[in-house]
Design a protein around this motif. Structure first.
Motif, PDB file in Angstrom:
ATOM      1  N   ALA A  47       0.799  -1.224   0.000  1.00  0.00           N
ATOM      2  CA  ALA A  47       0.000   0.000   0.000  1.00  0.00           C
ATOM      3  C   ALA A  47       0.835   1.279   0.000  1.00  0.00           C
ATOM      4  CB  ALA A  47      -0.938  -0.008   1.206  1.00  0.00           C
ATOM      5  N   GLN A  48       2.152   1.161  -0.140  1.00  0.00           N
ATOM      6  CA  GLN A  48       3.004   2.354  -0.087  1.00  0.00           C
ATOM      7  C   GLN A  48       3.967   2.370  -1.273  1.00  0.00           C
ATOM      8  OE1 GLN A  48       6.771   2.054   1.083  1.00  0.00           O
ATOM      9  NE2 GLN A  48       6.217   0.193   0.000  1.00  0.00           N
ATOM     10  N   GLN A  49       4.703   3.450  -1.411  1.00  0.00           N
ATOM     11  CA  GLN A  49       5.614   3.607  -2.542  1.00  0.00           C
ATOM     12  C   GLN A  49       7.069   3.794  -2.132  1.00  0.00           C
ATOM     13  OE1 GLN A  49       4.856   3.476  -5.848  1.00  0.00           O
ATOM     14  NE2 GLN A  49       2.763   2.929  -5.344  1.00  0.00           N
ATOM     15  N   GLN A  50       7.327   4.148  -0.867  1.00  0.00           N
ATOM     16  CA  GLN A  50       8.684   4.521  -0.476  1.00  0.00           C
ATOM     17  C   GLN A  50       9.635   3.337  -0.463  1.00  0.00           C
ATOM     18  OE1 GLN A  50       9.081   6.172   3.457  1.00  0.00           O
ATOM     19  NE2 GLN A  50      11.186   6.857   3.126  1.00  0.00           N
ATOM     20  N   VAL A  51       9.257   2.236   0.225  1.00  0.00           N
ATOM     21  CA  VAL A  51      10.124   1.056   0.303  1.00  0.00           C
ATOM     22  C   VAL A  51      10.045   0.304  -1.012  1.00  0.00           C
ATOM     23  CG1 VAL A  51      10.499  -1.157   1.441  1.00  0.00           C
ATOM     24  CG2 VAL A  51       9.939   0.867   2.803  1.00  0.00           C
ATOM     25  N   ARG A  52      11.193   0.045  -1.599  1.00  0.00           N
ATOM     26  CA  ARG A  52      11.240  -0.560  -2.934  1.00  0.00           C
ATOM     27  C   ARG A  52      12.005  -1.875  -2.966  1.00  0.00           C
ATOM     28  NH1 ARG A  52      10.026   3.441  -6.839  1.00  0.00           N
ATOM     29  NH2 ARG A  52      11.466   2.574  -8.357  1.00  0.00           N
ATOM     30  N   ALA A  53      12.489  -2.331  -1.809  1.00  0.00           N
ATOM     31  CA  ALA A  53      13.132  -3.643  -1.717  1.00  0.00           C
ATOM     32  C   ALA A  53      13.101  -4.088  -0.259  1.00  0.00           C
ATOM     33  CB  ALA A  53      14.562  -3.601  -2.231  1.00  0.00           C
ATOM     34  N   LEU A  54      12.855  -5.380  -0.036  1.00  0.00           N
ATOM     35  CA  LEU A  54      12.743  -5.938   1.316  1.00  0.00           C
ATOM     36  C   LEU A  54      13.728  -7.081   1.494  1.00  0.00           C
ATOM     37  CD1 LEU A  54      11.182  -6.227   4.062  1.00  0.00           C
ATOM     38  CD2 LEU A  54       9.708  -7.876   2.864  1.00  0.00           C
ATOM     39  N   ILE A  55      14.443  -7.068   2.618  1.00  0.00           N
ATOM     40  CA  ILE A  55      15.315  -8.178   3.011  1.00  0.00           C
ATOM     41  C   ILE A  55      14.644  -8.920   4.163  1.00  0.00           C
ATOM     42  CG2 ILE A  55      17.550  -8.820   3.993  1.00  0.00           C
ATOM     43  CD1 ILE A  55      18.670  -6.210   2.765  1.00  0.00           C
ATOM     44  N   ILE A  56      14.564 -10.241   4.056  1.00  0.00           N
ATOM     45  CA  ILE A  56      14.069 -11.078   5.150  1.00  0.00           C
ATOM     46  C   ILE A  56      15.225 -11.920   5.667  1.00  0.00           C
ATOM     47  CG2 ILE A  56      12.474 -12.904   5.855  1.00  0.00           C
ATOM     48  CD1 ILE A  56      10.547 -12.004   3.737  1.00  0.00           C
ATOM     49  N   THR A  57      15.459 -11.883   6.974  1.00  0.00           N
ATOM     50  CA  THR A  57      16.530 -12.673   7.579  1.00  0.00           C
ATOM     51  C   THR A  57      16.061 -13.171   8.937  1.00  0.00           C
ATOM     52  OG1 THR A  57      18.917 -12.701   8.014  1.00  0.00           O
ATOM     53  CG2 THR A  57      17.697 -10.727   8.709  1.00  0.00           C
ATOM     54  N   GLY A  58      16.932 -13.868   9.660  1.00  0.00           N
ATOM     55  CA  GLY A  58      16.572 -14.410  10.963  1.00  0.00           C
ATOM     56  C   GLY A  58      17.496 -13.916  12.061  1.00  0.00           C
TER      57      GLY A  58
END
Length: 266
Positions: A47-58
């Motif tokens: 629903a947003q435009q600012q974040v353009r890449a996501l990292i998932i880690t543990g």
């Protein structure tokens, strides 16, 4: 921006964001509440435009050990456990995998330790997977639990590394080291432990500089290809190019190419 959660941590740093599975004392077991929080992040990103890449880690020494078996045991007898797990898969786990695969924000899994069972499914559902040298992938479903792989594993694994290797991994349940996973094409890259997050951030920065709509278009194209003939896919590609060539992003890319400069997408 930092969002407060109980079972994960999440922070946005400009165009990049990091989601950390944050229950290290349980090796980041994928409980129902943790999955709900992952889905909440994905919905917010949609629903947003600012974040353009996501990292998932543990957090800690594992990416995720998979399903929270203690939660299943707490449900009572075998039939109650089966019904509880079935409902949880339909209502939470399966939607989470679909939302990961369909997210318009490109997702990098930075696998920092063991990714087992459903934890491996979660990692492999990302767009790009990088793993530290000490990490590994474990599929204990059949040899240790007598159940079939889930959360899309039987769909993803043969497509990633071929039928022969997928069958061997799932039947034998051997731990596959990160370096071997990279050699088999299961993941994008295996890197030194100390470099994992730096590499993930570098990849995320590259993805974040791309036109946001293009990521969604690529995912849709690859998804279409899994259920189309060659002729159907050729037509699909032509149809999409007809629209995308008129997009401002392509016009900027073309101007940058002709001007021998890096594109700056809106």
């Amino acid at each position: 921006m930092t969002q407060s959660y109980r079972y994960i941590s999440y922070r946005a740093e400009g165009a990049l964001a990091i989601l950390t599975l944050d229950l290290p004392e349980k090796l980041n077991g994928l409980s129902g509440p943790m999955q709900a929080e992952v889905r909440d992040v994905l919905a917010r990103l949609q629903a947003q435009q600012q974040v353009r890449a996501l990292i998932i880690t543990g957090a800690g020494r594992a990416f995720s050990a998979g399903a929270d078996l203690a939660d299943i045991l707490a449900q009572g007898d075998g039939q109650a456990q089966a019904e509880h797990t079935y409902r949880a898969m339909l209502e939470q786990s399966n939607p989470m995998i679909r939302e990961l695969r369909a997210s318009p924000v490109p997702i990098i899994a930075a696998v920092n330790g063991i990714a087992a069972g459903a934890g491996a499914s979660l990692a492999l559902a990302a767009d790009i997977v990088v793993a530290s040298e000490s990490a590994g992938f474990l599929m204990p479903f059949i040899p240790r639990l007598g159940i079939v792989p889930d959360l899309g594993m039987t769909w993803m694994l043969p497509r990633l590394c071929g039928d022969a290797r997928a069958r061997g991994m799932l039947l034998l349940g051997d731990r596959i080291a990160a370096r071997q996973a990279a050699e088999w094409g299961l993941i994008w890259a295996c890197v030194a432990d100390a470099e994992l997050m730096d590499v993930a951030r570098s990849l995320a920065a590259r993805l974040a500089a791309m036109p946001r709509h293009a990521t969604a278009e690529l995912k849709a194209s690859l998804d279409s290809a899994t259920r189309s003939s060659l002729d159907e896919q050729l037509q699909y590609e032509a149809d999409r190019q007809r629209e995308l060539l008129a997009h401002s992003a392509f016009q900027e890319g073309l101007a940058a190419f002709l001007g021998k400069r890096a594109p700056v997408f809106p």
